[in-house]
Write an enzyme that holds these catalytic residues in place. Structure first.
Site, short mmCIF file in Angstrom:
data_model
loop_
_atom_site.label_atom_id
_atom_site.label_comp_id
_atom_site.label_asym_id
_atom_site.label_seq_id
_atom_site.Cartn_x
_atom_site.Cartn_y
_atom_site.Cartn_z
CE LYS A 36 34.15 59.65 27.08
NZ LYS A 36 33.53 59.52 25.76
CG ASN A 37 31.35 62.01 24.27
OD1 ASN A 37 32.48 61.66 24.65
ND2 ASN A 37 30.38 61.13 24.02
CB CYS A 131 34.45 52.28 23.44
SG CYS A 131 34.42 53.13 25.01
NE ARG A 136 34.07 54.36 17.84
CZ ARG A 136 34.17 54.91 19.06
NH1 ARG A 136 34.82 54.30 20.00
NH2 ARG A 136 33.60 56.07 19.31
CG ASP A 325 27.38 57.27 24.02
OD1 ASP A 325 27.81 56.37 23.30
OD2 ASP A 325 27.74 58.46 23.93
NE ARG A 417 38.38 56.18 27.47
CZ ARG A 417 37.74 55.89 26.34
NH1 ARG A 417 37.51 54.66 26.01
NH2 ARG A 417 37.35 56.84 25.52
N1 EPU Z 1 31.30 56.54 10.87
C1 EPU Z 1 31.75 56.25 9.61
N2 EPU Z 1 32.72 57.06 9.08
C2 EPU Z 1 33.25 58.11 9.75
C3 EPU Z 1 32.78 58.38 11.05
C4 EPU Z 1 31.80 57.58 11.59
O1 EPU Z 1 31.28 55.31 8.96
O2 EPU Z 1 34.14 58.77 9.21
C5 EPU Z 1 30.25 55.69 11.47
C6 EPU Z 1 30.70 54.97 12.73
O3 EPU Z 1 31.38 53.78 12.41
C7 EPU Z 1 29.40 54.75 13.46
C8 EPU Z 1 28.59 55.99 13.09
O4 EPU Z 1 29.20 56.54 11.93
O5 EPU Z 1 28.77 53.62 12.94
C9 EPU Z 1 28.53 57.05 14.18
O6 EPU Z 1 29.85 57.35 14.60
P1 EPU Z 1 30.26 58.78 15.16
O7 EPU Z 1 31.34 59.34 14.30
O8 EPU Z 1 29.04 59.59 15.37
O9 EPU Z 1 30.87 58.40 16.55
P2 EPU Z 1 32.19 58.95 17.19
O10 EPU Z 1 32.39 60.38 16.86
O11 EPU Z 1 33.30 57.99 16.97
C10 EPU Z 1 30.99 59.86 19.33
C11 EPU Z 1 31.14 59.68 20.81
C12 EPU Z 1 30.67 58.29 21.20
C13 EPU Z 1 29.20 58.15 20.78
C14 EPU Z 1 29.05 58.45 19.28
C15 EPU Z 1 27.61 58.44 18.81
C16 EPU Z 1 33.01 61.04 21.37
C17 EPU Z 1 34.42 61.15 21.78
N3 EPU Z 1 32.54 59.84 21.16
O12 EPU Z 1 31.79 58.85 18.74
O13 EPU Z 1 30.76 58.21 22.61
O14 EPU Z 1 28.76 56.85 21.05
O15 EPU Z 1 29.61 59.73 18.98
O16 EPU Z 1 26.86 59.37 19.51
O17 EPU Z 1 32.32 62.06 21.25
C18 EPU Z 1 31.03 57.15 24.67
O18 EPU Z 1 30.97 58.28 25.19
O19 EPU Z 1 30.98 56.09 25.34
C19 EPU Z 1 31.13 57.05 23.22
C20 EPU Z 1 31.51 55.94 22.59
#
Ligand code: EPU
Length: 439
Positions: A36-37, A131, A136, A325, A417
């Site tokens: 997915k991701n 989610c 975030r 996850d 999803r």
């Molecule tokens: N963060 C910041 N600032 C930013 C970006 C992130 O402070 O600009 C913080 C977030 O708040 C969090 C941490 O950094 O505390 C990690 O966030 P990350 O950006 O890595 O997460 P994401 O890109 O929003 C993706 C996956 C998530 C998965 C996370 C961590 C996708 C679409 N989503 O989210 O997947 O949990 O990386 O591996 O790729 C899921 O599949 O259920 C899911 C939530």
């Protein structure tokens, strides 16, 4: 008289739910779908190519469908060809304004920021959803885009982000937090920036590497993905390609946990075993037998479990650490452990929404800040529960499979999803799970 499903609908306001008769040992073979991701990043990345891309091994999940809808609204031609392939031709794209419910329904729509800024030098995008697991922020994405020379405006009142740049220029960017999304978004934008971009303190998740491989297939030069530093030589002429997405680490892990939770014996096919090391290690520590193999066509992992899980301590971390996850599904498994397990969630601020539902099944869990203490009991019991997000949903499914009696899991649109045909795949390995629909 109100029958049971109607009562459930009245109670939960739902149209569809999973009914699980728990306590059946899972046995057999299940095949993992595309990640997915990775898919939800590579689909928006295809805009950068400027020509037709054919993506293979995409999962049949709602987030992929939502991205198809979004791209079509932009004028991009998207065809789902045979099976799990998608053909994306961005040449008809006629707008850089991306607004609408599909955009706000998911997180990954924010990859259009990097891909469209790179391709067209401008984008106006509704802020992403996804989610609800705590704050975030996207400050690292914005900081990175600005470092490349873009003007970025965050209109929080109207829930919109706008970015434009007459020319993107390579830059050195050090991320303050390790972020999958920011790493990928900056790889996308930097592919179109003149000169070299160096991204430091990046995420190393398998899907980050997959996106880098895709970008290299369309003619970009992205080096170092999978390490702490990624170097991108931008501004190259890009072109179409065919690309096959990697298998889903989290879907595979969910089936591994489900197998162990039911004291089963399951072969999980189409995995990349190195992606599974953190989850394999924790399952082994809890008493499961894990074997990696290669049947000549696919790599597989076999999970065998014969007893209640031994208690373990788990801390979620960026890859190669234990993935956040899988924290929720793992917690459901540990609820029937033979002692006290400790789970420390370090990535997201509030990823414990499943706890109150697990408690309805008899689980003994206390939470303080980001640490959950799970006191194992011999058996969970069936209950009417509802998913609050995607992986919370997966957690409740694991709990329902392991529990005694019947569990009804509502809000399964969250599960749709990210899991392809979850019910069919589980049924094939012996689970009693039925998707119920209000008629
Ligand atoms: N963060 C910041 N600032 C930013 C970006 C992130 O402070 O600009 C913080 C977030 O708040 C969090 C941490 O950094 O505390 C990690 O966030 P990350 O950006 O890595 O997460 P994401 O890109 O929003 C993706 C996956 C998530 C998965 C996370 C961590 C996708 C679409 N989503 O989210 O997947 O949990 O990386 O591996 O790729 C899921 O599949 O259920 C899911 C939530």
């Amino acid at each position: 008289m109100t029958c049971l499903p109607e009562l459930i609908i009245l109670l939960f306001g739902m149209k569809e739910w999973y009914e699980i008769t728990g306590g059946n040992r899972l046995e057999g073979t299940v095949t993992v779908s595309g990640a997915k991701n990775a898919s939800v990043a590579i689909i928006p990345a295809a805009i950068l190519a400027g020509e037709t891309c054919i993506l293979e091994n995409l999962p049949h999940i709602e987030d992929v469908q939502s991205l198809k809808t979004i791209l079509e609204q932009l004028g991009v031609s998207v065809d789902i060809t045979e099976g799990d392939c998608m053909r994306i031709d961005p040449r008809g794209q006629n707008t850089t304004r991306v607004i609408g419910p599909a955009v706000s329904s998911m997180r990954a729509s924010y990859y259009l920021l990097g891909s469209m800024l790179g391709r067209y030098g401008e984008v106006e995008l509704a802020l992403p959803g996804g989610c609800v697991i705590g704050k975030r922020p996207i400050d690292q994405h914005i900081k990175g885009m600005r470092a490349l020379g873009a003007e970025v405006e965050l209109d929080e009142e109207r829930n919109i982000i706008r970015a434009h740049a007459s020319k993107l220029k390579g830059a050195e960017i050090f991320f303050d937090v390790i972020s999958v999304g920011a790493t990928i978004n900056l790889m996308l934008a930097a592919t179109a920036a003149e000169g070299q971009t160096v991204l430091q303190n990046v995420a190393k998740e398998p899907h980050v590497v997959d996106v880098a491989n895709f970008l290299n297939m369309i003619g970009a030069s992205v080096k170092g993905a999978g390490t702490d530093v990624i170097r991108i030589n931008g501004g190259r002429k890009l072109h179409g390609c065919s690309y096959s997405v990697i298998p889903d680490q989290i879907e595979a892990g969910t089936y591994m946990i489900s197998a162990a939770a039911t004291m089963g014996d399951v072969i999980i096919k189409n995995v990349i075993p190195t992606h599974m090391e953190a989850i394999s290690a924790k399952l082994m520590e809890s008493g499961a037998r894990i074997t990696n193999g290669d049947d000549g066509r696919d790599f597989y992992i076999r999970v065998q479990m014969t007893d209640r899980p031994r208690p373990i301590n788990v801390k979620t971390l960026p890859y190669p650490g234990f993935p956040t996850d899988l924290q929720q599904p793992l917690m459901a498994y540990l609820c029937s452990g033979s002692g006290v397990s400790i789970i420390n969630e370090t990535i997201f601020e509030n990823r414990f929404n499943h706890v109150k539902e697990l408690r309805k099944m008899g689980a003994s869990i206390s939470v303080k800040d980001k640490v959950a203490r799970v006191k194992g009991i011999p058996h969970l019991h069936g209950a009417d529960i509802k998913a609050s997000d995607l992986r919370a949903g997966a957690s409740l499914i694991v709990a329902g499979l392991a529990a005694e009696g019947t569990t009804n899991v509502a809000n399964i649109h969250f599960i749709d999803r990210g899991y392809e045909h979850l019910d069919r795949k589980l049924q094939a390995i012996g689970a009693k799970i039925v998707r119920r629909v209000k008629t």
